[in-house]
Design an enzyme around this catalytic site. Structure first.
Site, short mmCIF file in Angstrom:
data_model
loop_
_atom_site.label_atom_id
_atom_site.label_comp_id
_atom_site.label_asym_id
_atom_site.label_seq_id
_atom_site.Cartn_x
_atom_site.Cartn_y
_atom_site.Cartn_z
N LYS A 79 -12.55 74.38 -1.04
CA LYS A 79 -12.84 73.00 -1.18
C LYS A 79 -11.58 72.31 -2.18
O LYS A 79 -10.86 72.82 -2.61
CB LYS A 79 -13.97 72.66 -1.99
CG LYS A 79 -15.21 73.31 -1.47
CD LYS A 79 -16.37 73.16 -2.57
CE LYS A 79 -17.80 73.55 -2.04
NZ LYS A 79 -18.23 72.62 -1.01
N ARG A 98 -26.29 78.53 3.91
CA ARG A 98 -27.23 78.91 4.82
C ARG A 98 -27.17 80.43 5.29
O ARG A 98 -28.14 81.09 5.72
CB ARG A 98 -26.78 78.20 6.22
CG ARG A 98 -25.62 78.53 6.88
CD ARG A 98 -25.21 77.06 7.69
NE ARG A 98 -24.67 76.01 6.92
CZ ARG A 98 -24.54 74.85 7.45
NH1 ARG A 98 -24.43 74.85 8.91
NH2 ARG A 98 -24.15 73.81 6.62
#
Length: 461
Positions: A240, A314
């Protein structure tokens, strides 16, 4: 029952006593009808007090001491949470409500507004307490304890809230209520078939783990809660930016929220068989970090190609959901700070949720309106399921194109939930970005008051 608090703080709700002063919670129309002395009403008029929601006016007594206060409310709706201002603006001491409106929401707003996070900074808060009687106080305190737990866990930075610390908090919560708590840690995840949890968390100095809590009565309605516990998310090798990494201590907000919800359920002694699952990991960067292009076989046997290491939440949820479905349950709820797409769609205040069960969606939506606990159903649009296809594996963890990201993430998770399971997925933010009367900037609980009430209904059936 004494409510568990992760970080101890003084009680803000107390029993009524003769020392308590009145707070007249009134609307503009109620002001003239308030059961106060004429001198107090004259004072309010002279001061220009019009009882606008959130406005406060202290009432002087004949001897120069405080005699009470006027507080403007709308009496219902989210406006009742404006009572959070009372905790900040009333002078120290004990107060009680005089109002024609139900006290529970006003007391809840007051309690929420009393929250402060001062673990790392000396910040003496005023000792303002609200006197609330009996069952109302117990129920409000229970909800405050659950919400404060979620806020506290999210607010603690990762140097003190890594996977090991999250497990310690998880165990403390379970032990407080007599629950059975277990964990699967490190390479034992591979031995017990949690490969995706292991892959995401193996690069951290703190070993990944799958936490499990069991509580309640066998044979009662089965409720399973799954919370994403990514204690920090660098994005992995698909790192990120600094700006996007700044708040990633909150990426375990799903775990914090299901723990807060579990507290409410256990503290109320609801007649359910509760199970809580938290995959606790840190998505770090090291020589053994999982890579773009890697393919892993999940617990369910579905193979997953890693097309972005920043779509890690996820993955850990996939193994946990598959494990959760191995024991049939009457309700399966997962909560996760999963996608930025959910924030683009609904912003920071509304929790999107997904389910194929129309009856479940309708009831949750109705309760959320009554509880002023905002959420909105988004579609599990089957037309986007094709976007999960991968040439080399059964599915990809990161569909290309960038559209409908919250929906495709929910469809990914649906692959790991048994079709007959009554399931809802919440893609929450876990953070309050701006000051509100009932909530400071920082970690926040989403949807758990609604879910708590729904579980109460299940338990009563």
């Amino acid at each position: 029952m004494t409510s568990y608090r992760y970080i101890d703080r003084p009680a803000v709700l107390v029993e009524p006593s003769a020392a308590s002063l009145p707070v007249y919670a009134v609307t503009p129309a109620d002001l003239e009808r308030a059961a106060v002395e004429p001198a107090a009403l004259a004072w309010a008029k002279a001061a220009g007090f019009s009882a606008e929601p959130g406005s406060l006016l202290l009432i002087p007594g004949k001897d120069g001491r405080l005699a009470g206060a006027f507080f403007g409310v709308d009496g219902e709706g989210e406006g009742a949470f404006a009572a959070g201002k009372l905790a900040k603006f009333l002078p120290e001491g004990d107060w009680y409500l005089e109002t024609r409106f139900p006290q529970e929401k006003i007391a809840l707003g007051f309690g929420l507004g009393s929250y402060g996070f001062s673990r790392y900074k000396e910040d003496r808060q005023k000792q303002v307490r609200l006197a609330v009687a009996g069952d109302v106080r117990a129920e409000v305190e229970r909800q405050l304890a659950g919400i404060f737990l979620a806020r506290d866990l999210i607010n603690v930075p990762t140097n003190d809230m890594g996977p090991e610390n999250l497990e310690a908090a998880f165990r403390a919560l379970g032990e407080h209520y007599g629950a059975t708590v277990s964990s699967v840690v490190g390479d034992e995840l591979l031995a017990q078939n949690f490969p995706l949890v292991h892959a995401v968390g193996r690069a951290s100095m703190q070993a990944p783990r799958l936490l499990e809590m069991r509580w309640g009565t066998q044979g009662a309605p089965r409720v399973t809660l799954v919370g994403k516990g990514v204690c920090f998310d660098t994005g992995g090798l698909d790192i990120k930016s600094a700006a996007n990494m700044a708040l990633m201590k909150k990426d375990m907000g799903g775990a914090a929220n299901v723990m807060g919800l579990a507290l409410m359920i256990m503290d109320a002694g609801l007649d359910v068989e509760l199970r809580v699952l938290v995959p606790a990991v840190e998505n770090s960067i090291a020589g053994n970090a999982f890579r773009p292009g890697d393919i892993y076989r999940s617990r369910k046997g579905v193979t997953v190609q890693i097309d972005n290491t920043d779509a890690e939440g996820r993955l850990v949820l996939a193994d946990a959901l598959a494990y959760g479905c191995e024991t049939p349950c009457d309700l399966l709820v997962d909560m996760a700070t999963l996608t930025g797409a959910a924030r683009v769609a609904l912003g920071a205040e509304v929790a999107p949720f997904f389910t194929y069960d129309d009856a479940l969606a309708g009831r949750l939506a109705a309760i959320s309106v009554e509880e002023h606990d905002p959420m909105w159903r988004l579609p599990l649009w089957k037309g986007y399921d094709k976007d999960l296809k991968s040439r080399a594996a059964d599915i990809t963890n990161a569909p290309s194109g960038g559209m409908a990201g919250s929906i495709t993430a929910a469809l990914f998770l649906k692959r790991f939930v048994e079709s007959e399971t009554r399931w809802a997925h919440f893609d929450i933010y876990g953070w309050n970005p701006s000051e509100k009367p009932h909530a400071p900037v920082g970690g926040e609980a989403f949807a758990i008051r609604t879910l708590y009430r729904y579980v109460k209904e299940i338990a009563a059936q």
